[in-house]
Design a protein around this motif. Structure first.
Motif, short mmCIF file in Angstrom:
data_model
loop_
_atom_site.label_atom_id
_atom_site.label_comp_id
_atom_site.label_asym_id
_atom_site.label_seq_id
_atom_site.Cartn_x
_atom_site.Cartn_y
_atom_site.Cartn_z
N ALA A 100 0.85 -1.19 0.00
CA ALA A 100 0.00 0.00 0.00
C ALA A 100 0.88 1.24 0.00
O ALA A 100 2.10 1.16 0.18
N ARG A 137 -6.57 6.61 -7.85
CA ARG A 137 -6.91 5.69 -6.76
C ARG A 137 -5.64 5.34 -6.01
O ARG A 137 -4.55 5.34 -6.57
N ARG A 158 -4.13 2.79 -2.61
CA ARG A 158 -4.36 1.75 -1.60
C ARG A 158 -3.79 2.23 -0.27
O ARG A 158 -2.64 2.66 -0.19
N THR A 201 -7.16 -2.83 5.05
CA THR A 201 -6.64 -2.35 3.77
C THR A 201 -7.79 -2.05 2.82
O THR A 201 -8.72 -2.85 2.69
N ASP A 224 -9.03 0.47 -0.90
CA ASP A 224 -8.71 1.35 -2.01
C ASP A 224 -9.58 2.59 -1.93
O ASP A 224 -10.80 2.50 -1.75
N GLN A 225 -8.95 3.74 -2.07
CA GLN A 225 -9.66 5.01 -2.06
C GLN A 225 -9.54 5.68 -3.43
O GLN A 225 -8.53 5.54 -4.11
#
Length: 206
Positions: A100, A127, A129, A142, A144-145
């Motif tokens: 990440a 995006r 992580r 964890t 994803d944004q």
């Protein structure tokens, strides 16, 4: 060196959850943010210490909350150790590693770190992580944004022009999203977060 106070509230019913008293400043190799966190009754319940490198990647993280502690940093992704301060036999100590890019959590420090690491131009999106530590036990998750820099606006103030960046941040697994307003190295507002007091002007956006 900006310093001040953030308040936390429940985004569903506006219940007050506590506050964070912070200071942040550029360092020899990047940027550092330190704070103490307080429960709704005013008692101290934790602390945040986040150091970033010149590209705003997490060099060192120390996060404490209600007896739990996380120490982490960057090593072929993100690494961390989570333990409880009363864990004398290490039975609750766990190491973690994830491919990440950034840490996340309730503290506004994480929003600032991710936004500055991404260095988006106006209208751009991406995006990322992240590893998020949940309240109050700092369990890692964890996710994803999605980040989009929707606008950059300048507002007049008594101390001069204030440049505000408006981001839309989404959890790509749930679709939940919210607006984050940043001025330099200070969060003006975000879901569940309000800037209540600022003792010195925000630093510049580098």
């Amino acid at each position: 060196m900006p310093s001040g106070r953030y308040s936390f509230y429940d985004t569903h019913d506006d219940t007050t959850l506590g506050e964070e008293r912070f200071s942040c400043a550029p360092g020899p190799s990047g940027w550092r943010y330190t704070s103490q966190t307080f429960a709704a009754d005013g008692s101290t319940d934790g602390a945040v210490d986040l150091t970033l490198d010149s590209r705003f990647r997490p060099v060192r993280l120390e996060l404490r909350r209600d007896g739990w502690q996380v120490r982490g940093g960057t090593l072929a992704g993100l690494t961390w150790v989570r333990t409880h301060l009363a864990d004398t036999d290490l039975s609750h100590t766990r190491e973690g590693h994830e491919k990440a890019h950034a840490f996340a959590g309730r503290s506004p420090a994480f929003l600032l770190a991710t936004a500055r690491m991404l260095a988006l131009t106006e209208g751009a999106s991406t995006r990322v992580r992240v590893v998020s530590f949940t309240e109050p036990v700092l369990a890692p998750r964890t996710l994803d944004q999605g980040w989009a820099l929707e606008a950059i606006e300048t507002h007049p103030t008594d101390s001069g022009p204030l440049t505000v960046r408006r981001f839309r941040v989404a959890d790509l697994a749930t679709g939940e999203e919210g607006l984050v307003h940043l001025a330099g190295d200070v969060v003006l507002s975000a879901p569940g977060v309000e800037l209540e007091q600022l003792d010195t002007p925000p630093g510049s956006w580098i």
